[in-house]
Write a protein that holds these residues in place. Structure first.
Motif, mmCIF file in Angstrom:
data_model
loop_
_atom_site.group_PDB
_atom_site.id
_atom_site.type_symbol
_atom_site.label_atom_id
_atom_site.label_comp_id
_atom_site.label_asym_id
_atom_site.label_seq_id
_atom_site.Cartn_x
_atom_site.Cartn_y
_atom_site.Cartn_z
ATOM 1 N N ASN A 85 31.634 -0.938 -6.209
ATOM 2 C CA ASN A 85 30.690 0.134 -6.383
ATOM 3 C C ASN A 85 31.675 1.294 -7.166
ATOM 4 O O ASN A 85 31.240 2.647 -6.956
ATOM 5 C CB ASN A 85 30.067 0.765 -5.387
ATOM 6 N N TRP A 115 23.758 -1.586 -10.307
ATOM 7 C CA TRP A 115 23.203 -0.067 -10.405
ATOM 8 C C TRP A 115 23.765 0.745 -11.477
ATOM 9 O O TRP A 115 24.916 0.681 -11.935
ATOM 10 C CB TRP A 115 23.549 0.603 -8.811
ATOM 11 N N PHE A 139 24.609 6.034 -9.282
ATOM 12 C CA PHE A 139 24.177 5.521 -7.869
ATOM 13 C C PHE A 139 25.224 4.530 -7.441
ATOM 14 O O PHE A 139 25.258 4.532 -5.893
ATOM 15 C CB PHE A 139 22.944 4.886 -8.286
ATOM 16 N N THR A 187 27.438 6.471 -5.032
ATOM 17 C CA THR A 187 27.026 7.030 -3.940
ATOM 18 C C THR A 187 26.830 5.919 -2.888
ATOM 19 O O THR A 187 27.093 6.239 -1.663
ATOM 20 C CB THR A 187 25.717 7.729 -4.159
ATOM 21 N N LEU A 188 26.674 4.618 -3.476
ATOM 22 C CA LEU A 188 26.611 3.743 -2.380
ATOM 23 C C LEU A 188 27.994 3.247 -1.935
ATOM 24 O O LEU A 188 28.237 2.887 -0.522
ATOM 25 C CB LEU A 188 26.236 2.266 -3.220
ATOM 26 N N SER A 220 25.121 -0.067 8.322
ATOM 27 C CA SER A 220 24.209 0.815 7.732
ATOM 28 C C SER A 220 23.744 1.716 8.764
ATOM 29 O O SER A 220 23.489 2.876 9.075
ATOM 30 C CB SER A 220 23.349 0.502 6.657
ATOM 31 N N THR A 235 23.245 5.342 10.034
ATOM 32 C CA THR A 235 21.870 6.162 9.892
ATOM 33 C C THR A 235 21.170 6.661 11.270
ATOM 34 O O THR A 235 20.608 7.640 11.452
ATOM 35 C CB THR A 235 20.818 5.244 9.169
ATOM 36 N N PHE A 283 20.551 12.940 2.709
ATOM 37 C CA PHE A 283 20.787 12.176 1.601
ATOM 38 C C PHE A 283 21.426 10.957 1.695
ATOM 39 O O PHE A 283 21.013 10.100 1.374
ATOM 40 C CB PHE A 283 21.560 13.048 0.539
ATOM 41 N N THR A 284 22.485 10.655 2.598
ATOM 42 C CA THR A 284 23.136 9.576 3.057
ATOM 43 C C THR A 284 22.304 8.629 3.517
ATOM 44 O O THR A 284 22.520 7.397 3.251
ATOM 45 C CB THR A 284 24.538 9.714 3.330
ATOM 46 N N ILE A 287 20.071 6.997 0.966
ATOM 47 C CA ILE A 287 20.996 6.195 0.125
ATOM 48 C C ILE A 287 21.237 4.678 0.663
ATOM 49 O O ILE A 287 21.280 3.735 0.211
ATOM 50 C CB ILE A 287 22.424 6.784 -0.374
ATOM 51 N N LEU A 288 21.772 4.844 2.072
ATOM 52 C CA LEU A 288 22.086 3.679 2.553
ATOM 53 C C LEU A 288 21.278 2.808 3.010
ATOM 54 O O LEU A 288 21.313 1.586 3.550
ATOM 55 C CB LEU A 288 22.901 3.992 4.064
ATOM 56 N N PHE A 313 19.197 1.573 0.692
ATOM 57 C CA PHE A 313 18.911 0.674 -0.517
ATOM 58 C C PHE A 313 19.756 -0.554 -0.653
ATOM 59 O O PHE A 313 21.061 -0.571 -0.084
ATOM 60 C CB PHE A 313 19.432 1.427 -1.796
#
Length: 494
Positions: free
Chosen positions: A62, A196, A200, A203-204, A355, A359, A403-404, A407-408, A410
Motif C-alpha cells: 500500500n 485502491w 486510499f 491510509t490503509l 484490525s 478498532t 477516521f482510522t 478505514i480499517l 475496508f
C-alpha cells in the motif's frame, strides 16, 4: 540516606493508597512497579521490532517505501495525541478499571452505565484480539525462521504457522550493494499493488503503525500496582508511544534503504514474512536466524470486579500464592486462542483480527475522552495536565480514531467477494451487538444489575489507618474529582 529513601517510599505508598481509596477501592495489589518498570510494560507490550515484522505486509503493498517511512511518521504523531489525552485521564484517576471507570465517572448520569458497559466490553475484546494477533504474528515469525533455515525451501501453511539497534545500524552495514536503495527510492518511491487509489492505499498502510503502537493502556491497567501512579502511569503511556514512534520510524527507514526494489518478490516470498526476506538478503541465512531468534488481564480483573463479565465471581479472585488474578489471565488466554482459530478461515480472517485489535480498543479509548468534555462531571486534572491544549488534543485524537476505525473496515482490494472481504466490520459490530443484547436481555440483562464501577472499600469495617473516617460519607466514596455518585452496595446478579 537509607532512612530518607524509606521515608520517601513510604510517603509515596501512602499517597497512592489514599488516592485509590478516594476512588472507592481498597489496595489489593502490591505496589511493585517503579516508574521505569511501568514504562517498560507499555513499551514491551508494543514489542516494536516483532510487531513491525508482523504487519510490514500491510505497508509494502500500500505504498512501499513511502508508506513505510512517511505513513509511519504521520500515524505515530496522531497516536501520540491519543496517548496524551489518555494520560490526562490516567493521571486524574489511576485505577485498574481505567477506561470504563473513567467513562462511567465522566459521563452524564443517564448514559454512564450503558457507555461504561460498552467501553468495558470493547476494551476486553480489543485486548483479547490483540493477544490473538500477537500470537499469530509470533507463529508466522517462527515459521519464517524455519523457512530461512531451509534456504527458503520450506513454506509454512496456516496450520503450521530489543533488537532495534541491530536493524538500524547492522542492517545497512551488512546489506550487499545490489539491495541498497538511494534516498530518492527509499523516501520517495510509492508502489501500490492492491488496486485502491494511491491516497486510499496510503491510509490503509496505517494499520502497520496503528497495530504496532497500540495496547498502551496496559500501563493504566496496572495502575494499582505502580508506585506514584498518578505520575508514573501517564508518563509511561506518552513515553512508550513517543519512543516507539521514533525508533519505529528509524527501523522503517533502515528497511526502506536496504530492501532492494523487488517488492513483489518480498511480498510473495516463501517465508511469508517481508522482514525475514529483507534480513535474508542482507544478513544471509545464519545472520538472519540469530537476529530472528532474539528478536490484558488486569482490565478483565477490574471489569469482573464490578460483576459485568459472565462468571465474574470466579474471575475476580486473587490467587493467594501469587497475589495476582490468575483466573483472569487464563480467561484472556483461552478466549485469545478461540479468537485465533479464525485464522484457519484464511488471510481475510487474519486481517480482521489485526484490525479488531485496533478498532475495539479505539472505541474504548474514545468513549472516556469524549465523556470528559461532553458528560456531566467536575473533572479535576492530575499531575499530568495539558492545560489549554487539552481540548484541541482530545478533538484531534477522537477524529483520528473515528477516521482510522472506518478505514480499517475496508477490504485490502477494491475487487472483493465473500472470501476476501474484511470481516473486521462483522466481528466488531457483532461483538458490540451481543454485548448490548446481554445488557438489555429481559430479566437477566446487565441493565437490571450492572451499576458501573463498584467500590470495594468499606470504611466502616476496613480503614486504612491513616484516613479520617469522617471524610467518607458513611460507607463508600468515589472520587469527587471525577464526579462519580456514591453507590451504597455492591449489585448482585439475579
Amino acid at each position: 540516606m537509607s532512612v530518607s529513601k524509606n521515608n520517601k517510599e513510604s510517603t509515596i505508598a501512602r499517597r497512592d493508597e489514599e488516592l485509590l481509596a478516594s476512588l472507592g477501592y481498597k489496595q489489593e495489589f502490591r505496589r511493585a512497579f517503579t516508574a521505569l518498570e511501568t514504562f517498560g510494560i507499555a513499551f514491551s507490550i508494543i514489542g516494536l521490532l516483532p510487531s513491525i515484522a508482523s504487519v510490514l505486509v500491510y505497508s509494502i503493498p500500500n505504498g512501499g517505501p513511502v508508506a513505510m517511512v512517511w505513513g509511519w511518521l504521520v500515524a505515530s504523531c496522531f497516536i501520540l495525541f491519543v496517548g496524551m489525552s489518555m494520560a490526562e485521564l490516567a493521571s486524574s484517576a489511576p485505577t485498574s478499571g481505567g477506561l470504563y471507570f473513567w467513562t462511567f465517572a465522566l459521563s452524564s448520569p443517564r448514559w454512564r452505565t450503558l457507555l461504561s458497559w460498552i467501553c468495558g466490553y470493547s476494551n476486553t475484546i480489543g485486548s483479547i484480539a490483540s493477544i490473538a494477533s500477537i500470537d499469530w504474528g509470533c507463529a508466522v515469525q517462527v515459521m519464517a525462521a524455519a523457512s530461512i533455515g531451509s534456504d527458503l525451501d520450506f513454506e509454512a501453511t496456516s496450520a503450521q504457522t530489543l533488537l532495534c539497534l541491530a536493524v538500524i545500524v547492522a542492517l545497512p552495514a551488512a546489506t550487499p550493494p545490489e539491495f541498497r536503495n538511494n534516498a530518492s527510492y527509499a523516501l520517495g518511491n510509492f508502489t501500490n499493488t492492491n488496486g485502491w487509489t494511491n491516497g486510499f492505499a496510503f491510509t490503509l498502510s496505517f494499520l502497520s503503525p496503528l497495530w504496532t503502537i497500540s495496547s498502551f493502556d496496559s500501563s493504566v491497567h496496572i495502575s494499582e500496582e505502580a508506585s506514584n501512579a498518578a505520575t508514573a502511569v501517564p508518563w509511561a503511556i506518552v513515553g512508550a508511544i513517543a519512543i516507539s514512534g521514533i525508533l519505529g520510524w528509524a527501523i522503517n527507514m533502515s528497511l526502506a534503504f536496504c530492501m532492494g526494489t523487488d517488492l513483489d518478490g518480498i511480498i510473495n516470498s516463501p517465508s511469508g514474512q517481508p522482514m525475514s526476506t529483507i534480513f535474508f538478503n542482507s544478513f544471509g541465512k545464519t545472520g538472519t536466524l540469530v537476529v530472528w531468534v532474539l528478536a490484558a488481564s488486569r482490565q478483565t480483573f477490574a471489569f469482573s470486579r464490578d460483576g459485568a463479565l459472565p462468571f465474574s465471581g470466579w474471575l475476580y479472585r486473587m490467587n493467594k500464592y501469587t497475589k495476582t488474578p490468575v483466573n483472569t489471565v487464563w480467561f484472556t488466554c483461552i478466549w485469545s486462542i478461540i479468537l485465533g482459530l479464525l485464522t484457519f478461515a484464511g488471510d481475510s480472517a487474519t486481517n480482521a483480527i489485526f484490525s479488531l485489535g485496533v478498532t475495539s480498543l479505539y472505541v474504548a479509548y474514545a468513549l472516556p475522552i469524549c465523556a470528559r468534555f461532553f458528560g456531566t462531571n467536575n473533572f479535576k486534572p492530575g499531575p499530568f495536565n495539558l492545560g489549554p491544549f487539552s481540548i484541541p488534543v482530545a478533538f484531534i485524537a477522537v477524529l483520528w480514531m473515528i477516521f482510522t476505525s472506518i478505514i480499517l473496515m475496508f477490504p485490502s482490494t477494491p475487487q472483493t467477494d465473500v472470501v476476501d472481504m474484511n470481516y473486521a466490520v462483522v466481528v466488531q459490530w457483532g461483538t458490540l451487538i451481543l454485548s448490548l443484547v446481554y445488557f438489555y436481555f429481559p430479566k437477566y440483562g446487565g441493565v437490571y444489575w450492572f451499576k458501573g464501577p463498584v467500590p470495594t472499600l468499606d470504611v466502616a469495617n476496613e480503614t486504612l489507618g491513616h484516613h479520617d473516617d469522617s471524610a467518607f460519607d458513611g460507607d463508600f466514596k468515589l472520587a469527587e474529582k471525577c464526579g462519580v455518585e456514591v453507590l451504597d452496595s455492591q449489585p448482585t446478579k439475579p
